[in-house]
Design a protein around this motif. Structure first.
Motif, short mmCIF file in Angstrom:
data_model
loop_
_atom_site.label_atom_id
_atom_site.label_comp_id
_atom_site.label_asym_id
_atom_site.label_seq_id
_atom_site.Cartn_x
_atom_site.Cartn_y
_atom_site.Cartn_z
N LYS A 40 1.28 34.16 27.23
CA LYS A 40 0.54 34.78 26.12
C LYS A 40 -0.88 35.13 26.53
CE LYS A 40 -0.34 34.09 21.18
NZ LYS A 40 0.54 35.14 20.69
N SER A 41 -1.51 34.26 27.32
CA SER A 41 -2.91 34.47 27.69
C SER A 41 -3.08 35.56 28.73
CB SER A 41 -3.50 33.16 28.24
OG SER A 41 -3.46 32.15 27.26
N TRP A 42 -2.14 35.68 29.68
CA TRP A 42 -2.39 36.53 30.84
C TRP A 42 -1.44 37.72 30.98
CZ3 TRP A 42 -6.92 35.34 32.24
CH2 TRP A 42 -7.36 34.01 32.21
N LEU A 43 -0.21 37.57 30.54
CA LEU A 43 0.78 38.60 30.82
C LEU A 43 1.16 39.44 29.60
CD1 LEU A 43 3.02 36.41 33.13
CD2 LEU A 43 1.56 38.31 33.85
N GLU A 44 1.00 38.89 28.43
CA GLU A 44 1.41 39.62 27.24
C GLU A 44 0.53 40.85 27.01
OE1 GLU A 44 3.44 37.90 23.31
OE2 GLU A 44 1.30 37.53 23.40
N GLY A 45 -0.70 40.81 27.50
CA GLY A 45 -1.60 41.95 27.32
C GLY A 45 -1.49 43.01 28.39
N MET A 46 -0.59 42.83 29.36
CA MET A 46 -0.43 43.81 30.44
C MET A 46 0.50 44.93 29.99
SD MET A 46 0.70 43.11 34.41
CE MET A 46 2.24 42.28 33.94
N GLU A 47 0.08 46.18 30.22
CA GLU A 47 0.84 47.35 29.78
C GLU A 47 1.19 48.26 30.95
OE1 GLU A 47 -0.87 48.67 25.59
OE2 GLU A 47 -2.42 48.64 27.13
N ASN A 129 -10.52 39.65 17.21
CA ASN A 129 -9.28 39.28 16.52
C ASN A 129 -9.12 37.76 16.42
OD1 ASN A 129 -8.44 38.60 19.15
ND2 ASN A 129 -7.40 40.56 19.43
N TYR A 130 -10.24 37.04 16.46
CA TYR A 130 -10.22 35.58 16.29
C TYR A 130 -10.62 35.27 14.86
CZ TYR A 130 -10.59 30.70 17.77
OH TYR A 130 -10.38 29.35 17.93
N CYS A 131 -9.71 34.74 14.06
CA CYS A 131 -10.01 34.43 12.67
C CYS A 131 -10.89 33.18 12.59
CB CYS A 131 -8.71 34.19 11.89
SG CYS A 131 -7.67 35.66 11.76
N PRO A 163 -6.07 20.16 18.64
CA PRO A 163 -4.62 20.01 18.79
C PRO A 163 -4.00 21.23 19.43
CG PRO A 163 -5.22 20.42 16.50
CD PRO A 163 -6.49 20.20 17.23
N HIS A 164 -2.80 21.05 19.95
CA HIS A 164 -2.06 22.12 20.61
C HIS A 164 -1.83 23.27 19.63
CE1 HIS A 164 0.63 23.87 23.56
NE2 HIS A 164 1.58 23.99 22.64
N GLY A 165 -2.19 24.48 20.04
CA GLY A 165 -1.95 25.65 19.21
C GLY A 165 -3.05 25.98 18.24
N ALA A 166 -4.19 25.27 18.29
CA ALA A 166 -5.25 25.49 17.31
C ALA A 166 -6.17 26.66 17.66
CB ALA A 166 -6.09 24.21 17.16
N GLY A 167 -6.05 27.23 18.86
CA GLY A 167 -6.86 28.40 19.20
C GLY A 167 -7.81 28.21 20.35
N LYS A 168 -7.63 27.14 21.14
CA LYS A 168 -8.55 26.91 22.27
C LYS A 168 -8.39 27.98 23.34
CE LYS A 168 -6.94 22.77 23.20
NZ LYS A 168 -5.86 22.75 22.18
N THR A 169 -7.15 28.32 23.68
CA THR A 169 -6.91 29.32 24.72
C THR A 169 -7.47 30.68 24.32
OG1 THR A 169 -4.93 28.18 25.51
CG2 THR A 169 -5.12 30.52 26.04
N HIS A 170 -7.26 31.05 23.06
CA HIS A 170 -7.79 32.33 22.57
C HIS A 170 -9.32 32.33 22.66
CE1 HIS A 170 -7.53 35.63 19.22
NE2 HIS A 170 -8.55 35.84 20.04
N LEU A 171 -9.96 31.22 22.28
CA LEU A 171 -11.42 31.17 22.31
C LEU A 171 -11.94 31.26 23.74
CD1 LEU A 171 -14.04 30.97 20.80
CD2 LEU A 171 -13.81 28.47 20.77
N ILE A 175 -14.43 34.20 25.05
CA ILE A 175 -15.71 33.95 25.72
C ILE A 175 -15.77 34.69 27.05
CG2 ILE A 175 -17.14 32.16 26.82
CD1 ILE A 175 -15.98 30.18 24.75
N ALA A 176 -14.68 34.59 27.82
CA ALA A 176 -14.64 35.24 29.13
C ALA A 176 -14.75 36.75 29.00
CB ALA A 176 -13.36 34.86 29.86
N ALA A 177 -14.01 37.33 28.05
CA ALA A 177 -14.03 38.79 27.88
C ALA A 177 -15.41 39.28 27.50
CB ALA A 177 -13.00 39.20 26.82
N GLU A 178 -16.09 38.54 26.62
CA GLU A 178 -17.43 38.95 26.19
C GLU A 178 -18.44 38.76 27.31
OE1 GLU A 178 -20.00 40.63 23.44
OE2 GLU A 178 -17.82 40.33 23.27
#
Length: 466
Positions: A40-47, A129-131, A163-171, A175-178
């Protein structure tokens, strides 16, 4: 157009379509090869971007994702695309900004605005897109400061927990993208799995020691996800300690993510555990009702393009937010299930249909703490009476607990600010707003306050105050 040019154009489109179809199949195989979080973090965004000069171009949202794909997945893509196309497949992985102009759009025949955003569609993990809600507001504020290069004294070493799935990976990805907008060459985001793999490669190829250490240390901002997975790997832990120490000594920042706070992490070397205990700890909690509703609404809109006519009414969103009380990842899964079982079947998203489809996911109706219960628990925790807590005084020993009451009332109740003002001693509603926001700001940097509020919240979730 001449017949020859028409034939050439048709041939090019046929090759393009074949390559696009092959890539879709390969990406599904990659889904099985990598852990869900990694995919989800690295490959789902590849087009698939297109075909140019006999080179197949794949596009990633940013250079952080591009570098990860090149290191970890490009060789798999090349081999599998070659087998499907029955020819040697030259693959180029580029970020949007580096893509050849003629290819920097979505798949042939569709603009990036038209590309479906279905349950398996690529996601660009950014702040946009981070709520945001009370459960993660402090973490997001800190993340933005880190991405902007601010607060290095406070945020030189950060441990993001939740906890697992709370949004740490997205955050971390946001941070990295910005941060890459300011310094694209010296921002590195990696999973703990990648860290281990790179370290083991270094051990196998003894001459690559310097390359690996530069890979970790030569960064202005280093972000590593799921650091708890490094436990019981002494050599790897030692290398991580040296790496993050070097980054910080050179004026950089390090952000680590784990599923527990330092006191709850087991199996770590003393040096690494001491480093983690010295970090600024920022927590993401499971979302409350308001944030769950935001996430559900966002996901419903994201996936609507998959099934024309798919729409989740406001009343159903309220039901879902009250009965689905897991982390953001579980909310996302629930909406995807609705898309698959109702949207693609052209069934209306009604209360009855949703309860039928998601019955196994629902929790019991949520009992929200009352204002009086919050006042009672905060007063008891700080050794105060209700009258003392609501007294008109600016003494810190009372003013701070009172602000905590304001913060918790805003988080857990649906009372308006004027109503809360009346219940908390007849104050002006702007005082309630200021007190709640002040505590929210302090939570980003005050570990002691964060622990106190966490304990009060645990008490609130337990037995009612007698």
């Amino acid at each position: 157009m001449s017949h020859e040019r028409q034939t050439a154009s048709a041939f090019q489109e046929t090759e393009m379509a074949a390559a696009a179809a092959a890539f879709d199949q390969v990406r599904e195989e990659l889904r099985a090869d990598f852990a869900p979080d990694v995919y989800k973090s690295w490959l789902e965004g590849m087009e698939f971007a297109g075909l140019l000069d006999n080179v197949i171009y794949l596009r990633t949202p940013n250079t952080v994702a591009r570098d990860w794909v090149r290191q970890n997945a490009q060789h798999l893509v090349e081999a599998r695309m070659g087998r499907r196309l029955q020819a040697s497949a030259a693959i180029a992985v580029e970020a949007v900004a580096q893509m050849p102009a003629e290819l920097n759009s979505a798949r042939p025949g569709r603009s990036s605005q038209q590309r479906p955003a279905g349950p398996n569609a690529p996601l660009n993990l950014t702040f946009d897109n981070y709520c945001v809600g009370e459960a993660n507001r402090a973490a997001v504020n800190a993340g933005r400061a880190i991405a902007d290069g601010n607060g290095k004294e406070v945020f030189s070493l950060v441990l993001l927990t939740g906890p697992h799935g709370a949004g740490k990976t997205h955050l971390l990805a946001a941070i990295a993208a910005e941060a890459q907008k300011r310094d694209p060459a010296r921002v590195r985001l990696m999973s703990s799995t990648l860290f281990v793999e790179q370290f083991q490669t270094m051990l196998r190829k003894k001459g690559d020691t310097e390359a690996f250490r530069n890979f970790v240390r030569d960064n202005r901002l280093l972000l590593i996800d799921d650091v708890q997975l490094l436990a019981s790997k002494p050599a790897t832990e030692a290398e991580l300690v040296e790496g993050l120490t070097a980054v910080i000594a050179n004026g950089g920042q390090v952000v680590l993510a784990a599923d527990k706070e330092p006191e709850g992490l087991v199996g770590f070397d003393v040096r690494l555990l001491n480093q983690l205990k010295s970090a600024t700890v920022i927590s993401i909690d499971n979302p409350d009702f308001e944030l769950r509703r935001k996430i559900l609404e966002s996901k419903a809109k994201l996936y609507a393009a998959t099934a024309p006519g798919f729409e989740v009414p406001s009343s159903v969103l309220d039901l879902l937010a009250s009965r689905l009380r897991g982390p953001g990842r579980q909310l996302d899964a629930a909406i995807r299930q609705l898309v698959l079982e109702l949207g693609l079947a052209s069934q209306e998203v009604t209360m009855e249909n949703v309860e039928r489809v998601l019955a196994g996911r629902f929790s019991e109706p949520e009992r929200r703490p009352t204002v009086d219960l919050i006042i009672a628990h905060v007063a008891k925790y700080y050794g105060l009476t209700k009258e003392q807590l609501l007294a008109r005084t600016h003494k810190r020993a009372i003013a701070r607990p009172r602000q905590i009451v304001m913060y918790l009332c805003r988080k857990y109740t649906r009372r308006s600010f004027p109503d809360l003002a009346n219940r908390l001693g007849g104050k002006h509603h702007t005082t309630i707003l200021y007190g709640a926001e002040r505590i929210g700001e302090l939570l980003a940097s005050d570990d002691g306050l964060r622990r106190e509020i966490a304990e009060i919240e645990r008490n609130l979730r337990g037995q009612p105050e007698g």
